[in-house]
Design a protein around this motif. Structure first.
Motif, PDB file in Angstrom:
ATOM      1  N   VAL A  42       0.858  -1.181   0.000  1.00  0.00           N
ATOM      2  CA  VAL A  42       0.000   0.000   0.000  1.00  0.00           C
ATOM      3  C   VAL A  42       0.897   1.235   0.000  1.00  0.00           C
ATOM      4  CG1 VAL A  42      -1.760   1.287   1.287  1.00  0.00           C
ATOM      5  CG2 VAL A  42      -1.790  -1.225   1.299  1.00  0.00           C
ATOM      6  N   ALA A  43       0.728   2.097  -1.012  1.00  0.00           N
ATOM      7  CA  ALA A  43       1.503   3.340  -1.086  1.00  0.00           C
ATOM      8  C   ALA A  43       0.993   4.300  -0.022  1.00  0.00           C
ATOM      9  CB  ALA A  43       1.356   3.960  -2.475  1.00  0.00           C
ATOM     10  N   ARG A  44       1.947   4.974   0.661  1.00  0.00           N
ATOM     11  CA  ARG A  44       1.581   5.932   1.711  1.00  0.00           C
ATOM     12  C   ARG A  44       2.399   7.203   1.524  1.00  0.00           C
ATOM     13  NH1 ARG A  44       1.964   3.011   7.370  1.00  0.00           N
ATOM     14  NH2 ARG A  44       4.132   2.841   6.769  1.00  0.00           N
ATOM     15  N   THR A  45       1.822   8.295   1.922  1.00  0.00           N
ATOM     16  CA  THR A  45       2.555   9.562   1.873  1.00  0.00           C
ATOM     17  C   THR A  45       3.070   9.915   3.259  1.00  0.00           C
ATOM     18  OG1 THR A  45       0.545  10.844   2.269  1.00  0.00           O
ATOM     19  CG2 THR A  45       1.147  10.434  -0.034  1.00  0.00           C
ATOM     20  N   GLY A  46       4.075  10.747   3.283  1.00  0.00           N
ATOM     21  CA  GLY A  46       4.605  11.236   4.549  1.00  0.00           C
ATOM     22  C   GLY A  46       5.537  10.271   5.254  1.00  0.00           C
ATOM     23  N   THR A  47       5.858   9.153   4.634  1.00  0.00           N
ATOM     24  CA  THR A  47       6.774   8.184   5.237  1.00  0.00           C
ATOM     25  C   THR A  47       7.494   7.414   4.144  1.00  0.00           C
ATOM     26  OG1 THR A  47       6.986   6.277   6.715  1.00  0.00           O
ATOM     27  CG2 THR A  47       4.971   6.419   5.438  1.00  0.00           C
ATOM     28  N   LEU A  48       8.699   6.972   4.454  1.00  0.00           N
ATOM     29  CA  LEU A  48       9.435   6.127   3.512  1.00  0.00           C
ATOM     30  C   LEU A  48       9.094   4.651   3.706  1.00  0.00           C
ATOM     31  CD1 LEU A  48      12.943   7.866   3.682  1.00  0.00           C
ATOM     32  CD2 LEU A  48      11.204   8.059   1.884  1.00  0.00           C
ATOM     33  N   GLU A  49       8.387   4.366   4.804  1.00  0.00           N
ATOM     34  CA  GLU A  49       8.035   2.974   5.094  1.00  0.00           C
ATOM     35  C   GLU A  49       6.907   2.511   4.183  1.00  0.00           C
ATOM     36  OE1 GLU A  49       6.938   3.170   9.179  1.00  0.00           O
ATOM     37  OE2 GLU A  49       9.001   3.254   9.872  1.00  0.00           O
ATOM     38  N   LYS A  50       7.016   1.277   3.752  1.00  0.00           N
ATOM     39  CA  LYS A  50       5.957   0.683   2.953  1.00  0.00           C
ATOM     40  C   LYS A  50       4.886   0.137   3.881  1.00  0.00           C
ATOM     41  CE  LYS A  50       9.117  -0.672  -0.711  1.00  0.00           C
ATOM     42  NZ  LYS A  50       9.695  -1.778  -1.465  1.00  0.00           N
ATOM     43  N   GLY A  51       3.667   0.185   3.429  1.00  0.00           N
ATOM     44  CA  GLY A  51       2.567  -0.412   4.172  1.00  0.00           C
ATOM     45  C   GLY A  51       2.071  -1.647   3.444  1.00  0.00           C
ATOM     46  N   TYR A  52       1.419  -2.540   4.178  1.00  0.00           N
ATOM     47  CA  TYR A  52       0.918  -3.772   3.573  1.00  0.00           C
ATOM     48  C   TYR A  52      -0.481  -4.071   4.081  1.00  0.00           C
ATOM     49  CZ  TYR A  52       5.718  -4.409   2.157  1.00  0.00           C
ATOM     50  OH  TYR A  52       6.945  -4.211   1.591  1.00  0.00           O
ATOM     51  N   LYS A  53      -1.303  -4.596   3.205  1.00  0.00           N
ATOM     52  CA  LYS A  53      -2.650  -5.012   3.566  1.00  0.00           C
ATOM     53  C   LYS A  53      -2.786  -6.488   3.230  1.00  0.00           C
ATOM     54  CE  LYS A  53      -7.531  -4.093   2.924  1.00  0.00           C
ATOM     55  NZ  LYS A  53      -7.907  -3.941   4.313  1.00  0.00           N
ATOM     56  N   VAL A  54      -3.366  -7.257   4.154  1.00  0.00           N
ATOM     57  CA  VAL A  54      -3.625  -8.673   3.896  1.00  0.00           C
ATOM     58  C   VAL A  54      -4.793  -8.752   2.919  1.00  0.00           C
ATOM     59  CG1 VAL A  54      -4.323 -10.868   4.907  1.00  0.00           C
ATOM     60  CG2 VAL A  54      -2.734  -9.382   6.141  1.00  0.00           C
ATOM     61  N   THR A  55      -4.570  -9.414   1.788  1.00  0.00           N
ATOM     62  CA  THR A  55      -5.593  -9.503   0.747  1.00  0.00           C
ATOM     63  C   THR A  55      -6.031 -10.938   0.462  1.00  0.00           C
ATOM     64  OG1 THR A  55      -3.835  -9.491  -0.912  1.00  0.00           O
ATOM     65  CG2 THR A  55      -4.861  -7.371  -0.385  1.00  0.00           C
ATOM     66  N   GLY A  56      -5.489 -11.871   1.217  1.00  0.00           N
ATOM     67  CA  GLY A  56      -5.879 -13.271   1.043  1.00  0.00           C
ATOM     68  C   GLY A  56      -4.977 -14.166   1.869  1.00  0.00           C
ATOM     69  N   ILE A  57      -5.283 -15.433   1.835  1.00  0.00           N
ATOM     70  CA  ILE A  57      -4.434 -16.414   2.512  1.00  0.00           C
ATOM     71  C   ILE A  57      -4.234 -17.611   1.593  1.00  0.00           C
ATOM     72  CG2 ILE A  57      -5.027 -15.746   4.874  1.00  0.00           C
ATOM     73  CD1 ILE A  57      -6.959 -18.109   4.986  1.00  0.00           C
ATOM     74  N   THR A  58      -3.110 -18.285   1.777  1.00  0.00           N
ATOM     75  CA  THR A  58      -2.801 -19.505   1.050  1.00  0.00           C
ATOM     76  C   THR A  58      -2.555 -20.587   2.093  1.00  0.00           C
ATOM     77  OG1 THR A  58      -1.775 -18.246  -0.734  1.00  0.00           O
ATOM     78  CG2 THR A  58      -1.239 -20.602  -0.599  1.00  0.00           C
ATOM     79  N   CYS A  59      -3.347 -21.653   2.042  1.00  0.00           N
ATOM     80  CA  CYS A  59      -3.245 -22.744   3.010  1.00  0.00           C
ATOM     81  C   CYS A  59      -2.647 -23.964   2.319  1.00  0.00           C
ATOM     82  CB  CYS A  59      -4.632 -23.089   3.562  1.00  0.00           C
ATOM     83  SG  CYS A  59      -5.499 -21.703   4.301  1.00  0.00           S
ATOM     84  N   SER A  60      -1.542 -24.460   2.863  1.00  0.00           N
ATOM     85  CA  SER A  60      -0.899 -25.623   2.250  1.00  0.00           C
ATOM     86  C   SER A  60      -0.194 -26.452   3.305  1.00  0.00           C
ATOM     87  CB  SER A  60       0.098 -25.186   1.174  1.00  0.00           C
ATOM     88  OG  SER A  60       1.121 -24.408   1.750  1.00  0.00           O
ATOM     89  N   GLY A  61       0.176 -27.664   2.936  1.00  0.00           N
ATOM     90  CA  GLY A  61       0.869 -28.531   3.870  1.00  0.00           C
ATOM     91  C   GLY A  61       1.487 -29.726   3.178  1.00  0.00           C
ATOM     92  N   THR A  62       2.104 -30.563   3.980  1.00  0.00           N
ATOM     93  CA  THR A  62       2.721 -31.792   3.488  1.00  0.00           C
ATOM     94  C   THR A  62       2.499 -32.893   4.521  1.00  0.00           C
ATOM     95  OG1 THR A  62       4.445 -30.532   2.357  1.00  0.00           O
ATOM     96  CG2 THR A  62       4.862 -32.874   2.678  1.00  0.00           C
ATOM     97  N   LEU A  63       2.117 -34.033   4.033  1.00  0.00           N
ATOM     98  CA  LEU A  63       1.929 -35.221   4.853  1.00  0.00           C
ATOM     99  C   LEU A  63       3.040 -36.196   4.492  1.00  0.00           C
ATOM    100  CD1 LEU A  63       0.091 -36.958   6.728  1.00  0.00           C
ATOM    101  CD2 LEU A  63      -1.123 -37.664   4.664  1.00  0.00           C
ATOM    102  N   LYS A  64       3.773 -36.696   5.503  1.00  0.00           N
ATOM    103  CA  LYS A  64       4.832 -37.682   5.264  1.00  0.00           C
ATOM    104  C   LYS A  64       4.413 -38.999   5.887  1.00  0.00           C
ATOM    105  CE  LYS A  64       9.262 -36.223   4.989  1.00  0.00           C
ATOM    106  NZ  LYS A  64      10.544 -35.813   5.556  1.00  0.00           N
ATOM    107  N   LEU A  65       4.581 -40.064   5.121  1.00  0.00           N
ATOM    108  CA  LEU A  65       4.187 -41.405   5.555  1.00  0.00           C
ATOM    109  C   LEU A  65       5.310 -42.389   5.279  1.00  0.00           C
ATOM    110  CD1 LEU A  65       0.779 -41.496   3.627  1.00  0.00           C
ATOM    111  CD2 LEU A  65       1.054 -40.942   6.036  1.00  0.00           C
ATOM    112  N   ASN A  66       5.464 -43.362   6.163  1.00  0.00           N
ATOM    113  CA  ASN A  66       6.249 -44.529   5.796  1.00  0.00           C
ATOM    114  C   ASN A  66       5.462 -45.253   4.719  1.00  0.00           C
ATOM    115  OD1 ASN A  66       8.509 -44.428   7.546  1.00  0.00           O
ATOM    116  ND2 ASN A  66       7.236 -45.093   9.243  1.00  0.00           N
ATOM    117  N   LYS A  67       6.137 -45.702   3.670  1.00  0.00           N
ATOM    118  CA  LYS A  67       5.453 -46.393   2.575  1.00  0.00           C
ATOM    119  C   LYS A  67       5.130 -47.809   3.030  1.00  0.00           C
ATOM    120  CE  LYS A  67       4.176 -47.059  -1.741  1.00  0.00           C
ATOM    121  NZ  LYS A  67       3.026 -46.425  -2.340  1.00  0.00           N
TER     122      LYS A  67
END
Length: 145
Positions: A42-67
């Motif tokens: 998110v662009a902001r004025t009056g500061t050099l710091e960048k801003g960020y807005k959460v616009t979504g989520i990504t859900c992932s994982g890994t399952l490990k099994l003995n074969k």
């Protein structure tokens, strides 16, 4: 958190358990699930710091099994041959007897995103790593002290 916890209260992953669609997966050696926050700058004025807005989520994982069986190949492969993704529910439980309690989480709308049909080498014990995505979760039991 208690300020006087002792080292024996740290949870040992050896006591982890996993179910896929009510099938107990005794051969599970590891389960990892992550929710990553997708952010937009998110662009902001009056500061050099960048801003960020959460616009979504990504859900992932890994399952490990003995074969041990062809369970995952059949579960995922049979649907793929029909042109369908395999959707499932995974329940993770970690309950070390020395810990402050158990943590049980249900992952909903799990879609397995990869399956290896063969992966072996002479002299090595076989293991499967199955990546997945999910679109919801619920903490069924938490460790609260």
């Amino acid at each position: 958190m208690r300020d006087n916890y002792t080292p024996d209260r740290v949870i040992n992953g050896t006591f982890g358990e996993c179910w896929i669609d009510n099938d107990y997966m005794a051969e599970t050696t590891a389960l990892e699930a992550t929710v990553k926050l997708d952010t937009t700058e998110v662009a902001r004025t009056g500061t050099l710091e960048k801003g960020y807005k959460v616009t979504g989520i990504t859900c992932s994982g890994t399952l490990k099994l003995n074969k041990v069986t062809s369970y995952m190949i059949k579960k995922i492969g049979d649907n793929l041959k029909k042109g369908k993704a395999t959707r499932a529910t995974i329940i993770s439980n970690i309950e070390d007897p020395e810990a402050f309690g158990a943590e049980r989480i249900r992952f909903d709308d799990v879609v397995f995103t990869e399956i290896k049909l063969a992966d072996w080498e002479a002299g090595k014990l076989l293991e499967e790593s199955i990546p997945f995505s999910f679109s919801g979760w619920e903490v069924l039991e938490s460790i609260d002290v």
